[in-house]
Each structure stands twice: as structure tokens, then as C-alpha cells.
Design an enzyme around this catalytic site. Structure first.
Site, PDB file in Angstrom:
ATOM      1  N   GLU A   1      -3.242 -59.205  26.817  1.00 11.36           N
ATOM      2  CA  GLU A   1      -3.926 -59.733  28.007  1.00 11.36           C
ATOM      3  C   GLU A   1      -4.885 -58.679  28.539  1.00 11.36           C
ATOM      4  O   GLU A   1      -4.588 -57.490  28.452  1.00 11.36           O
ATOM      5  CB  GLU A   1      -2.879 -60.086  29.076  1.00 11.36           C
ATOM      6  CG  GLU A   1      -1.917 -61.161  28.597  1.00 11.36           C
ATOM      7  CD  GLU A   1      -0.759 -61.433  29.563  1.00 11.36           C
ATOM      8  OE1 GLU A   1      -0.714 -60.809  30.636  1.00 11.36           O
ATOM      9  OE2 GLU A   1       0.091 -62.259  29.226  1.00 11.36           O
TER      10      GLU A   1
ATOM     11  N   ARG B   1       6.868 -63.803  27.888  1.00  9.68           N
ATOM     12  CA  ARG B   1       5.899 -62.779  27.503  1.00  9.68           C
ATOM     13  C   ARG B   1       5.185 -63.242  26.233  1.00  9.68           C
ATOM     14  O   ARG B   1       5.804 -63.847  25.350  1.00  9.68           O
ATOM     15  CB  ARG B   1       6.592 -61.440  27.230  1.00  9.68           C
ATOM     16  CG  ARG B   1       7.011 -60.682  28.487  1.00  9.68           C
ATOM     17  CD  ARG B   1       5.804 -60.103  29.235  1.00  9.68           C
ATOM     18  NE  ARG B   1       6.175 -59.317  30.402  1.00  9.68           N
ATOM     19  CZ  ARG B   1       6.308 -59.800  31.644  1.00  9.68           C
ATOM     20  NH1 ARG B   1       6.107 -61.080  31.884  1.00  9.68           N
ATOM     21  NH2 ARG B   1       6.614 -58.995  32.646  1.00  9.68           N
TER      22      ARG B   1
ATOM     23  N   HIS C   1      -1.679 -65.474  33.362  1.00  9.36           N
ATOM     24  CA  HIS C   1      -0.441 -64.795  33.789  1.00  9.36           C
ATOM     25  C   HIS C   1      -0.262 -64.870  35.312  1.00  9.36           C
ATOM     26  O   HIS C   1      -0.259 -63.856  36.008  1.00  9.36           O
ATOM     27  CB  HIS C   1      -0.445 -63.334  33.310  1.00  9.36           C
ATOM     28  CG  HIS C   1       0.939 -62.752  33.185  1.00  9.36           C
ATOM     29  ND1 HIS C   1       1.272 -61.790  32.266  1.00  9.36           N
ATOM     30  CD2 HIS C   1       2.067 -62.991  33.895  1.00  9.36           C
ATOM     31  CE1 HIS C   1       2.551 -61.464  32.399  1.00  9.36           C
ATOM     32  NE2 HIS C   1       3.049 -62.181  33.390  1.00  9.36           N
TER      33      HIS C   1
END
Ligand code: GLV
Length: 326
Positions: A268, A239, A287
Site C-alpha cells: 500500500e 492484511r 485501508h
């Protein structure tokens, strides 16, 4: 009695939610690119029996306080730092996630990122696309070797083991750091347990796979980067919150480390003028750790089954607080 109602916060493949439609009234936020606005999420949560959520949805205490009928949150991810599990448990709401089905796919991506950063693959491709390839020369776009180097894995769970397995094929030395010893990784993969500082001092590639918790938040900071080898490449497939991004940018600019490969970011999505995107020796991905069609569909199906099971009073395949609630 009325059917239970499920609200899905993003468009997902219809065939994966067929089992849910058999037992519940399903409503889906039918957009692929647009997140559900917070006020609509809260409004839907007020009447829903189940929420089917994605990792960018903030499923917090305010939501649980308003969601009087909610029994289950099925999060389409193995990570669940976007869900306040403590508040869910207090409100008797089961929180489900999607482990296992994404392990190998995410490990593939982690290794691809390692290779892309080490061998400068995106830069090399860009070089041709920009018409810069005039001549071959001995050190043109020369990167770093991967084989026989030292990989330091921070967070040795299922995905870490799967990355380590791949690293054995490259004859790498594998160090790992974890809250507890992973005997399976030691016995079957030849991985060696190391203190965090030892990983920083010895690894050529430092891969973060930790979940985001109060202990891991910001753990990769200026001090940590300064202890890494100058040729080290930092990789993050856990993360973004585990990294102090300003410190990472400074460490790379100052030459404290050689570069980075990042699939996750503090906030994000990131824009194209983000300081990390601007650095040539950083490979940034949006991601996509678990993003193969097969795996994303398997995650969608598992999320649907998890929710269906809870609604039928059965133990779901993957829940993070089942035992605290039942
Ligand atoms: C993705 O980041 C996940 O947690 O599944």
C-alpha cells in the site's frame, strides 16, 4: 532528570496527545500525507524514549538496535505486523496496539464492503456519473443477494464476532474458521466452526480477518480460489499480505470466483492502474476499516495513553509483549 521524549511519525489530532505532552517532550512529523523518511525515523529513534507509529512504518530490528533509549512503541492500529515484536522484546521495548476501540467500526466497514461488492454499488454509482443511465431494464446492474446467503469468516476474533452479529440481521448462515474454537460466537451468534476447505466450498462470501503472520502470509492463493464457489465474493479486511494478488486477479478473470471487496493490499498504497483496480467486479478501498472520525480519535487517544502508562511504569491498556518484558 530530563523529560522522556516521544516521536510521533504522522500528524495526529492535538487534543488526543494532550496527556502525553504533560509528561514528555513530544515531537511530531507534522504532515498528513507524507510518510516520515526512513533516515529521519532512524535518527529520531536513536534519541526517543517512545515512538508513536502508524501501520506503514517499518519498525524493524535495525531500528531497535539503534534505539538505545527506547522503552515503548505505541502503534496506531490493532495489527502490528509492521513491528518486529521479537526484536522489540529482546531490546526490552514494550509494543502497544489499539484493539477494542475499533471493533464495531471495522465490522461496519467489512459489512459495507460485502454489500458494495454483492450489490455492485460503486459500479452503479459510476454508471449514473458517466451519464449511462438511459433506461431501466430487468437485469440492469443486477448483483447477488446477501440475505440468507452463507458468510465464511476466516479469523474469528473480536472483529469477526462483530461482523457475524451484523450478518444475523441479514439471516445469513455464518461459518467461521479460526486457530481455536470461538464458543461465544457459536453460542451467542449461531456461528458454526468449519474447516478452511469447508468454508471455501460452501461460503458465498469469504471474509479474511486474520492478522498477518508467517502462517497467514499468502494463504489465499490460486489453489484456494479454485476451491471457492463460482459465485463467491472474496473480501479482505485483514492484511493484504494474506493474498497472492496475481492469483486473485487470475481467479476473477477466469471466472473461478465472482469478484472481490478489498480494503487492504500487498503493498500500500496502490496506484490507479493496479490490476485489481482495473477489474469492474472488484471494489477497492484505501485501508479505511477503522476510519470514522470517532474511532480514529479513540485510537489516537488510546495510543497516547498506552505510551504515557509505559513511561510512568504502569501496565498499558493494550500491549502485545508486556508479560515477556516485565
Ligand atoms: C488497521 O488495519 C489496524 O490494524 O488497526
Amino acid at each position: 532528570m530530563d523529560n522522556p521524549s516521544v516521536f510521533i511519525t504522522r500528524k495526529v489530532p492535538e487534543d488526543t496527545i494532550a496527556p502525553l505532552r504533560e509528561v514528555a517532550d513530544v515531537k511530531m512529523w507534522d504532515y498528513e500525507d507524507t510518510p516520515v523518511p526512513r533516515d529521519i525515523l532512524l535518527e529520531e529513534a536513536e534519541t526517543a524514549t517512545a515512538l508513536y507509529t502508524i501501520l506503514s512504518d517499518g519498525i524493524d530490528r535495525e531500528l531497535f538496535e539503534r534505539a538505545k533509549h527506547l522503552k515503548v512503541v505505541g502503534n496506531l492500529a490493532v495489527g502490528y505486523d509492521n513491528v518486529d515484536v521479537g526484536a522489540a522484546t529482546e531490546h526490552g521495548v514494550v509494543v502497544c496496539n489499539t484493539p477494542d476501540v475499533l471493533t464495531d467500526t471495522t465490522a461496519d466497514l467489512a459489512f459495507a464492503l460485502l454489500m458494495a461488492a454483492a450489490r455492485r454499488i460503486p459500479e452503479a454509482e459510476q454508471y449514473i456519473k458517466e451519464g449511462k443511465w438511459g433506461n431501466w431494464s430487468p437485469l440492469l446492474l443486477a448483483g447477488q443477494d446477501i440475505h440468507h446467503k452463507t458468510l465464511g469468516i476466516v479469523g474469528m476474533g473480536r472483529i469477526g464476532e462483530s461482523v457475524a452479529k451484523r450478518a444475523t440481521g441479514f439471516e445469513m448462515e455464518i461459518l467461521y474458521h479460526n486457530r481455536s474454537r470461538n464458543e461465544k460466537a457459536e453460542k451467542e451468534l449461531g456461528a458454526t466452526y468449519a474447516l478452511f476447505d469447508e468454508i471455501l466450498e460452501r461460503a458465498d462470501f469469504v471474509l479474511n480477518l486474520t492478522p498477518l503472520t508467517s502462517e497467514t502470509k499468502g494463504m489465499f492463493n490460486r489453489n484456494v480460489f479454485s476451491k471457492m464457489k463460482k459465485n463467491a465474493i472474496f473480501l479482505n479486511v485483514g492484511r493484504g499480505g494474506a493474498v497472492v494478488e496475481e492469483d486473485l486477479v487470475a481467479a476473477i478473470k477466469q471466472g473461478d470466483i465472482a469478484g472481490a471487496g478489498l480494503d487492504v493490499f500487498q503493498k500500500e498504497p496502490i496506484p490507479e492502474d493496479h490490476p485489481l483496480v482495473q477489474l469492474p467486479n472488484v471494489v477497492c478501498l484505501p485501508h479505511i476499516g477503522s476510519a470514522s472520525v470517532e474511532t480514529r480519535k479513540a485510537m489516537c487517544s488510546l495510543t497516547a495513553r498506552n505510551i504515557r502508562n509505559v513511561l510512568s511504569g504502569e501496565r498499558p491498556e493494550a500491549a502485545v509483549n508486556w508479560d515477556e518484558i516485565k
